[in-house]
Design a protein around this motif. Structure first.
Motif: not given
Length: 142
Positions: A35-45, A47-50, A88-90
């Motif tokens: 629906s929209a471009p994927a978004e990368e976020r850094t959590l307070p811990s 950890d990086v997620i998309v 990291a791969r996903s």
């Protein structure tokens, strides 16, 4: 001396998509439009997620008595599925896919708990083991 039978397959390491002994399993396979471009976020811990959102036309049985046609699209009804990529791969794969592309996501359903000013809440999302862009069929009809 090994007690393993010839041809026996060792059990997989537990993780997303790993099979457990017995009939229980948590496997999700989705195909839909990003629906929209994927978004990368850094959590307070740290950890990086998309995160991404996949939109899928709702399929189901018609509601007219006596007719049971499976797989018929219900006009205008869609399911919007939240997907999170931890590996990291996903994450890399998700970030390379343009909005509007058809994607395939494989992973597991997870329930996430979080705090809000109104109290504790939860949400279901798909934890992606793999994300890939599928070849589009061309422009969609309007």
């Amino acid at each position: 001396m090994s007690t393993r039978r010839a041809g026996a397959v060792p059990a997989p390491t537990p993780g997303v998509g790993a099979r457990t002994p017995g009939p229980e399993r948590n496997e999700i396979s989705l195909c839909g439009r990003l629906s929209a471009p994927a978004e990368e976020r850094t959590l307070p811990s740290g950890d990086v997620i998309v995160t991404l959102r996949v939109v899928i036309p709702r399929l189901g049985t018609t509601r007219r008595p006596g007719l049971k046609r499976q797989g018929e699209a219900r006009p205008g009804q869609v399911d919007t599925i939240d997907v999170v990529c931890w590996s990291a791969r996903s994450r890399r794969a998700a970030l390379r896919i343009a909005a509007g592309s058809t994607v395939e996501v494989e992973g597991a359903l997870r329930r996430r708990f979080f705090g809000t000013p109104a109290g504790r809440q939860s949400r279901y999302e798909v934890e992606a083991a793999s994300v890939r862009r599928l070849a589009d069929d061309g422009p969609t009809a309007t």
